[in-house]
Write an enzyme that holds these catalytic residues in place. Structure first.
Site, PDB file in Angstrom:
ATOM      1  CE  LYS A 169      -3.882   2.120   2.526  1.00 29.37           C
ATOM      2  NZ  LYS A 169      -4.818   2.007   3.657  1.00 29.37           N
ATOM      3  CB  SER A 228      -8.104   4.140   2.680  1.00 32.35           C
ATOM      4  OG  SER A 228      -7.270   3.448   3.606  1.00 32.35           O
ATOM      5  CB  SER A 260      -8.877   1.560   5.689  1.00 29.65           C
ATOM      6  OG  SER A 260      -9.528   2.803   5.604  1.00 29.65           O
TER       7      SER A 260
END
EC number: 6.3.5.7
Length: 493
Positions: A79, A159, A183
């Site tokens: 990420k 997210s 998330s």
């Protein structure tokens, strides 16, 4: 080649150690899959084939000489919130334009020390602020899943949408993610993958771009429960550079999988039956209860009375901490710089150009609730509510409950640029209704696929555990996974 990318981490690890395949072959298969699919899915914002090939070659050498680590030769996606030395790290924000850190985050360093291979950096909501991966400076990520008979592009959740999309579409064997209010768990539920948010302090936050420091926690998104257990064991550690990381031995999470639930008590909180919840969510919840009961668990009704205050309290605490954390992005030292007539003008122009709409909204909310006249009325009150939410869970666990079962999300994945949600941020925030309590209380939570809705889209269940009892989550989630089966999207990309 696609056969190689369909292997789980556990399966690939077995073949690598048996020398049936090489890490170079596996890595090349993933690089090829990314090249073929990323234009359609937008899961990666930076691909690092040269680094991946070099790491894979080194992994094959270690496997050959018998010094393989626990993730030796396994290609992962990272990420964009995790600092990766010399590689694009921008939290998918324009304000960090061109930033390549001179250091490595503790979580990624742990993974690389165990032999993992980095394929690239994954798309995400800007500064991890979002529930749909539509706030990224690099554009929305697409969910590999589509409704029956529809070509409508769906969100992968946020997210960590790039992480979830890449894992579901087999563009990496597993991915790092972060969870501040859901998330990891919400995108996992939207994409038919497994995501665990560990206990606050289980993974170091050092080198991870901060959103809300008292809520942020790193964890993995993987194809199944076993893979999530393998990844978390490598990611977790105490760290002198992060004083909120906890010095508790990291267990072999994989060993918990397959253990009996006989004699375990699973709590069902009545407050999670929210108004207007779709019948399919209720039905999948009841199905999950039945599966755990069949596995020998005792089902008990519990109450978490302050649940209804969790979302409003979270959307005071998180923006307040974000407002403080994001004050450091000013155009002076690194990232984007927009020149102005003086330093104040430069600050204003840089921040106006660098931050997206959602990030600006949360900074303004956070600055407002921390301001002199409103600090007591909002921020202090929200922190008191947070203490009550934590106490609700403590009372349930002290009464003998071993874990809690809830839905993961109030719906399946929705369309990109959904007009109803785009025009009303509060409706978008409601996507976190089942997940934020876990962050507010610092507890571990796992999302596991439990079935498909009438549109053929995945739905997930969430298991919440006691602090540092992730083993119970893996144990329970594996039971659900075995009963529900595994789900893969039909390839259109």
């Amino acid at each position: 080649m696609s056969e190689l990318t369909s292997l789980t981490i556990a399966e690939a690890r077995k073949k690598l150690l048996a020398k049936e395949i090489t890490s170079v072959e596996l890595t090349e298969a993933y690089i090829g899959a990314i090249e073929a699919a990323n234009d359609a899915l937008n899961a990666y914002v930076a691909v690092t084939p040269d680094i991946a090939r070099a790491q894979a070659k080194a992994s094959d050498a270690r496997i050959a000489n018998g010094t393989a680590g626990t993730l030796e030769g396994i290609p992962l996606g990272i990420k964009d919130l995790f600092a990766t030395k010399g590689v694009h790290t921008q939290a998918c924000s324009h304000i960090l334009d061109g930033f390549k850190p001179a250091y490595e985050s503790t979580v990624t360093q742990n993974l690389f020390d165990d032999g993992a291979v980095m394929l690239g950096k994954l798309n995400m909501d800007e500064f991890a602020m979002g529930s749909s991966n539509e706030t990224s400076y690099y554009g929305a990520v697409k969910n590999p899943w589509r409704s029956h008979g529809s070509n409508l592009d769906l969100v992968p959740g946020g997210s960590s949408g790039g992480s979830a999309s890449a894992v579901a579409a087999h563009l990496c064997a597993g991915a790092t993610a972060t969870d501040t209010g859901g998330s990891i768990r919400q995108p996992a539920a939207f994409t038919g993958t497994v995501g665990i948010k560990p206990t606050y302090g289980r993974c170091s936050r050092w080198g991870t771009v901060a959103f809300a420091s008292s809520l942020d926690q790193a964890g993995p998104i993987a194809r199944d429960v076993r893979d999530a257990a393998i990844m978390l064991r490598s990611m977790a550690s105490v760290d002198a550079k992060d004083t909120t990381s906890v010095d508790i031995p990291v267990p072999d999470y994989e060993a918990a999988i397959g253990k009996s639930l006989k004699g375990k008590r699973i709590g069902i909180p009545r407050e999670y039956r929210v108004d207007g919840m779709p019948e399919e969510i209720e039905a999948i919840w009841q199905q999950g209860i039945a599966w755990l009961k069949d596995a020998g668990a005792e089902i008990v009704d519990i109450t978490l009375p302050h649940t209804k205050y969790a979302l409003p309290a979270y959307y005071i605490v998180a923006p307040a901490e974000a407002s403080s954390n994001l004050a450091r992005y000013d155009g002076v030292r690194y990232g984007l710089r927009v020149e102005g007539k003086d330093i104040s003008d430069m600050y204003e122009k840089t921040r106006a150009a660098g931050f997206g709409k959602e990030v600006k909204r949360r900074i303004m909310i956070g600055t407002y609730v921390l301001s002199a006249g409103y600090y007591d009325a909002y921020y202090i009150r929200a922190q008191k509510v947070r203490t009550l939410i934590k106490r609700d869970f403590e009372l349930a666990f002290n009464a003998g409950v071993d874990a809690i079962l809830t839905p993961a999300t109030p719906s399946s994945a929705f369309g990109i640029a959904d007009e109803d949600l785009a025009s009303d941020p509060v409706k978008m925030y409601l996507n976190d209704i089942f997940t934020v309590t876990v962050n507010m209380a610092g507890l571990p939570g796992i999302a596991v696929p439990a079935g498909l809705d009438h549109k053929g889209l995945p739905l997930g269940l969430q298991v919440i555990g006691k602090p540092f009892d992730e083993e119970m989550l893996f144990q329970s989630a594996h039971v659900i996974e075995q009963a529900a089966g595994r789900f893969s999207p039909a390839k259109w990309w």
